[in-house]
Scaffold this motif. Sequence first.
Motif, PDB file in Angstrom:
ATOM      1  N   LEU A 159       0.833  -1.203   0.000  1.00  0.00           N
ATOM      2  CA  LEU A 159       0.000   0.000   0.000  1.00  0.00           C
ATOM      3  C   LEU A 159       0.867   1.251   0.000  1.00  0.00           C
ATOM      4  O   LEU A 159       0.565   2.235  -0.682  1.00  0.00           O
ATOM      5  N   LEU A 160       1.968   1.195   0.739  1.00  0.00           N
ATOM      6  CA  LEU A 160       2.879   2.341   0.814  1.00  0.00           C
ATOM      7  C   LEU A 160       3.458   2.666  -0.567  1.00  0.00           C
ATOM      8  O   LEU A 160       3.661   3.837  -0.912  1.00  0.00           O
ATOM      9  N   SER A 161       3.684   1.652  -1.353  1.00  0.00           N
ATOM     10  CA  SER A 161       4.297   1.884  -2.671  1.00  0.00           C
ATOM     11  C   SER A 161       3.327   2.515  -3.668  1.00  0.00           C
ATOM     12  O   SER A 161       3.729   3.123  -4.651  1.00  0.00           O
ATOM     13  N   THR A 162       2.024   2.383  -3.387  1.00  0.00           N
ATOM     14  CA  THR A 162       1.033   2.911  -4.335  1.00  0.00           C
ATOM     15  C   THR A 162       0.108   3.936  -3.688  1.00  0.00           C
ATOM     16  O   THR A 162      -0.902   4.316  -4.263  1.00  0.00           O
ATOM     17  N   ALA A 163       0.445   4.330  -2.452  1.00  0.00           N
ATOM     18  CA  ALA A 163      -0.484   5.135  -1.651  1.00  0.00           C
ATOM     19  C   ALA A 163      -0.825   6.455  -2.312  1.00  0.00           C
ATOM     20  O   ALA A 163       0.036   7.146  -2.824  1.00  0.00           O
ATOM     21  N   GLN A 164      -2.105   6.791  -2.244  1.00  0.00           N
ATOM     22  CA  GLN A 164      -2.591   8.102  -2.660  1.00  0.00           C
ATOM     23  C   GLN A 164      -3.244   8.759  -1.440  1.00  0.00           C
ATOM     24  O   GLN A 164      -2.971   8.388  -0.303  1.00  0.00           O
ATOM     25  N   GLY A 165      -4.112   9.730  -1.672  1.00  0.00           N
ATOM     26  CA  GLY A 165      -4.739  10.461  -0.573  1.00  0.00           C
ATOM     27  C   GLY A 165      -5.459   9.545   0.404  1.00  0.00           C
ATOM     28  O   GLY A 165      -6.010   8.521   0.032  1.00  0.00           O
ATOM     29  N   GLY A 166      -5.439   9.934   1.674  1.00  0.00           N
ATOM     30  CA  GLY A 166      -6.158   9.208   2.704  1.00  0.00           C
ATOM     31  C   GLY A 166      -5.335   8.190   3.453  1.00  0.00           C
ATOM     32  O   GLY A 166      -5.864   7.484   4.306  1.00  0.00           O
ATOM     33  N   CYS A 167      -4.037   8.080   3.158  1.00  0.00           N
ATOM     34  CA  CYS A 167      -3.191   7.097   3.853  1.00  0.00           C
ATOM     35  C   CYS A 167      -2.287   7.751   4.897  1.00  0.00           C
ATOM     36  O   CYS A 167      -1.195   7.272   5.184  1.00  0.00           O
ATOM     37  N   TRP A 168      -2.747   8.856   5.476  1.00  0.00           N
ATOM     38  CA  TRP A 168      -1.971   9.562   6.491  1.00  0.00           C
ATOM     39  C   TRP A 168      -1.614   8.697   7.694  1.00  0.00           C
ATOM     40  O   TRP A 168      -0.656   8.932   8.403  1.00  0.00           O
ATOM     41  N   TRP A 169      -2.404   7.668   7.915  1.00  0.00           N
ATOM     42  CA  TRP A 169      -2.258   6.803   9.084  1.00  0.00           C
ATOM     43  C   TRP A 169      -1.160   5.753   8.922  1.00  0.00           C
ATOM     44  O   TRP A 169      -0.714   5.142   9.896  1.00  0.00           O
ATOM     45  N   LEU A 170      -0.733   5.531   7.680  1.00  0.00           N
ATOM     46  CA  LEU A 170       0.141   4.405   7.356  1.00  0.00           C
ATOM     47  C   LEU A 170       1.502   4.442   8.079  1.00  0.00           C
ATOM     48  O   LEU A 170       1.915   3.450   8.685  1.00  0.00           O
ATOM     49  N   PRO A 171       2.230   5.574   8.082  1.00  0.00           N
ATOM     50  CA  PRO A 171       3.556   5.582   8.722  1.00  0.00           C
ATOM     51  C   PRO A 171       3.513   5.210  10.200  1.00  0.00           C
ATOM     52  O   PRO A 171       4.349   4.426  10.671  1.00  0.00           O
ATOM     53  N   GLU A 172       2.551   5.756  10.930  1.00  0.00           N
ATOM     54  CA  GLU A 172       2.510   5.498  12.375  1.00  0.00           C
ATOM     55  C   GLU A 172       2.268   4.020  12.664  1.00  0.00           C
ATOM     56  O   GLU A 172       2.895   3.440  13.554  1.00  0.00           O
ATOM     57  N   ILE A 173       1.368   3.395  11.899  1.00  0.00           N
ATOM     58  CA  ILE A 173       1.096   1.967  12.130  1.00  0.00           C
ATOM     59  C   ILE A 173       2.318   1.132  11.777  1.00  0.00           C
ATOM     60  O   ILE A 173       2.699   0.216  12.507  1.00  0.00           O
ATOM     61  N   LEU A 174       2.961   1.462  10.673  1.00  0.00           N
ATOM     62  CA  LEU A 174       4.169   0.728  10.301  1.00  0.00           C
ATOM     63  C   LEU A 174       5.230   0.822  11.395  1.00  0.00           C
ATOM     64  O   LEU A 174       5.904  -0.154  11.730  1.00  0.00           O
ATOM     65  N   GLY A 175       5.363   2.023  11.962  1.00  0.00           N
ATOM     66  CA  GLY A 175       6.356   2.214  13.023  1.00  0.00           C
ATOM     67  C   GLY A 175       6.076   1.345  14.238  1.00  0.00           C
ATOM     68  O   GLY A 175       7.008   0.974  14.968  1.00  0.00           O
ATOM     69  N   LYS A 176       4.813   0.993  14.456  1.00  0.00           N
ATOM     70  CA  LYS A 176       4.468   0.218  15.643  1.00  0.00           C
ATOM     71  C   LYS A 176       4.530  -1.292  15.422  1.00  0.00           C
ATOM     72  O   LYS A 176       4.753  -2.052  16.363  1.00  0.00           O
ATOM     73  N   ILE A 177       4.324  -1.748  14.182  1.00  0.00           N
ATOM     74  CA  ILE A 177       4.160  -3.192  13.988  1.00  0.00           C
ATOM     75  C   ILE A 177       5.370  -3.881  13.359  1.00  0.00           C
ATOM     76  O   ILE A 177       5.470  -5.100  13.416  1.00  0.00           O
ATOM     77  N   VAL A 178       6.259  -3.100  12.752  1.00  0.00           N
ATOM     78  CA  VAL A 178       7.390  -3.734  12.057  1.00  0.00           C
ATOM     79  C   VAL A 178       8.285  -4.454  13.057  1.00  0.00           C
ATOM     80  O   VAL A 178       8.717  -3.869  14.057  1.00  0.00           O
TER      81      VAL A 178
END
Length: 874
Positions: free
Chosen positions: A337-356
């Motif tokens: 999703l990160l590689s193709t993300a468009q508008g509305g994915c503001w939440w993605l970085p924070e979740i990735l930081g927590k689960i990786v």
Amino acid sequence: MEKIIVDNQDVIEYITEFLYSSQDEGVCLEAISILKKIAPINRGAISVLAQLLHPSQNKDIRLEAALSLAEIDIGNFQALAALIELLQTYLKAENYLSNWGEVWRIKSALANIKPEQLKLNNSLTKLLSIKYDNLIRLEAANILLRIGNPRTKVSQTLWDLVDKSQSTYIITSALETLAKIETENFQGISAQMIDIFKYCLQNSQPDEKGCLFYAERLGKINPGNSDAIAALLELLQTSKDDDIHKKAIKALGEIAFGNSHVIEVLNKLLHPIQKNYIRFEAAKSLWKINPDNLDVIETLFYLMGCNEEVLLPNEIAKYLEEIAVGNSLVISSLMELLSTAQGGCWWLPEILGKIVVHRQEAIVTIKKLLHSNQDEESRLLAAESLLEIDQDNPDAVKALTELVDSTQDYSICWCAAKDLWKIGYGNEKTLNILIEQICDSTSDEYGYSYTRSLLLDNLAKNESLDVINPIINLFEDTSKTQDARLGAIWILREIGNDCSEVITALIRCLNTEPDLEIRRSAASTLIAISADNQRFVDILTDLRDTDPDPKICCMAANTLLESSPGNRKLLEQAIEALTKWLLYISQFEDERLDTAKNLEQIDPGNPDAINVMVEVLLFSEDWEGIEYEYYYRRSAIESAAAHLKDIRKIEGLTIIVKQLKDWLLDKNNENDKRRRSVCLEVLLHCAQNMSYLDFYQVWHSQLTSTHPETPDNIPVGNSAEAQILELQNINFKQLQSTDYTFPLIINLLSFKEETEQEAIAQKLCNKIYKHQAVEIPGKPPTVRNDAELQQHLFEIQEKLQHLNLALVLYIKDANDFHEPTEEASTFCQKLADPDLGIHIAWITNQSLKQPLKDIQPDLPKLISKIQSWIDEIV
């Protein structure tokens, strides 16, 4: 208020006396609640609560008294015995379900019964008998199990209920309890429960809630049960209630693991045609019964970008974090999703930081995305994700800096600038971008507040930047919005402490700015950041003496006084400035009250300040406070009452008593019970902080009621409130012992109708032994007559080390003194013996025979009359 008066003997005594006499059920319940909070292990409170347990009392009052007594005196036999009796009363009622809250509270309190309290245990055990209602037997069994009683009799009772009861609720509840205590028979009990729930399920139509209830219970004890699943699926098809849908979906997730038909139904509920919260509930249940379902992941990603339901994205983010930790499918989906993300994915970085979990591998993957993707939004998200996993990552910093320099998209530019400031890489350009955000009148409140906080939190990381001058330029720019300029001044207050450029700019603003709110904010900021030096004093003096705005004059005068609190001239000037401002702000109750409080603090007893407080108390309609996330805003009436209760000076208290007295006597106000209650609380404060004579003179002043419907010249002292307050203000603690005589002042309210000699003897003995001045530990001795009590009074004389014991007896509730019964007077006549050092006086209007002393309840002279009698005893 409760924190202030915890263990306050005077207040506890007043409330206990009030409970003895009040006929108002609602007020009594409130008084019991207060007593529970302020009188832990207080003997007087325990005594009055115990008396309220009598069967003649209202059921609700008995319940509250028993629960409160059980709490402040843990294990109290009378309280727990009353609760056992009340439990039966509530469960016998036809509409017992409406009493379920009361039953639950009783059960919780009865769980405190100790095994050694045999009488109470036996009382509960008796309730297991078949002569009692089945519901009572069931609840008694449950309570006995909670307090650790032998299980044999309880099990027998529960099996009897299963065999003979006609109520499915009682049968299933009994079986559920049996399943917990007879683990060796779990399979057989479960089989019975399954049969019962199946039967109930088949007969619950068309009751949707009943059907849901039994399907859930059946599925819980028999996961995968086809009847339960079929019932839940039917509810999804036929019910029009969204709440039923949500609960049915959740239940399917608990009981239908691997069921292909359920999986198919839930997959259909992921469709965008469904409501978002239904889709979310279906996704959660589907993930439980069909893990690693890609449709679930895609649905969750889509829902995260929806802003239709305010709480939904936060709930989904939390759920994603739960299922994603260590789950390679979810993590790889997030990366894709990160590689193709468009508008509305503001939440993605924070979740990735927590689960990786494998951070280095993730960093390598995201760096590739960062360098290969030319889409600005995707690069921003990739950079933010890198910073969440690897703070200060140089590739992320470089990418953000490039975005700030090159992008034409204001939103992306601001986000990149914000991210750089957040990690301490701010520069002049990013500073200007953030300042523009503060200026932007269209920016949302979150962005506006966040930007201000970000600037303040990270200034220490960007010390080399000239932050102050750009902020000054912003607040002086009259083309900007008022909010933006006020925000800039707020930042200057935080960062411009004793800075000459800021002080000069603020003074310039005060001299030239036409906007009053900007000027006031500049003045308060100037006061907050200026150092305590002569220039500062000169500035404030100039503001106080020349500024046309009374609020600015007031702030300046107050601050000058704080810098030199002993200066009489500054005090007078501050009082004058505050008084002017108080008269100026006639419409804003909160600000008027704050100003009045400040004025009364620097000038105790100031009539203008007190008049404002009383005016708000008597005429405001602002009753309800507001509960915010971090604090509670009191209503105007609450604030006014609280401020008035802070006043201690006699001049101020006199003003309060006079004004509240006039309002209370006005017939038009008789039905305003809520306000009258608050007024009486304030008057009680006045009574407790004035001498008896001062209060009496103010209350009985010759002022008369002036309402047109009130007869002329009705003395104010004739009112019920006047008499109550006089009685409340009698301070028997003023009485002094002499070298020969020790007085014990005892209120015998329980003697009001007492005629039995043994009861009179024992109650008087209890009161003497538990008197504050005596306080002999343990249970008072048993006495049956005057001669036996005399024997024990010698022990009291020895403990108090006085030859004479002067018992001052009276019967008084919150409203009046009462006369002793003839039997009580006769008993005391036989008990009193001056030759033995036992002297007794009654506060009464009766004429008593020797050796008793009668003292009339003439309030202004009562204390002096009693003291004279004590002094005469040698």
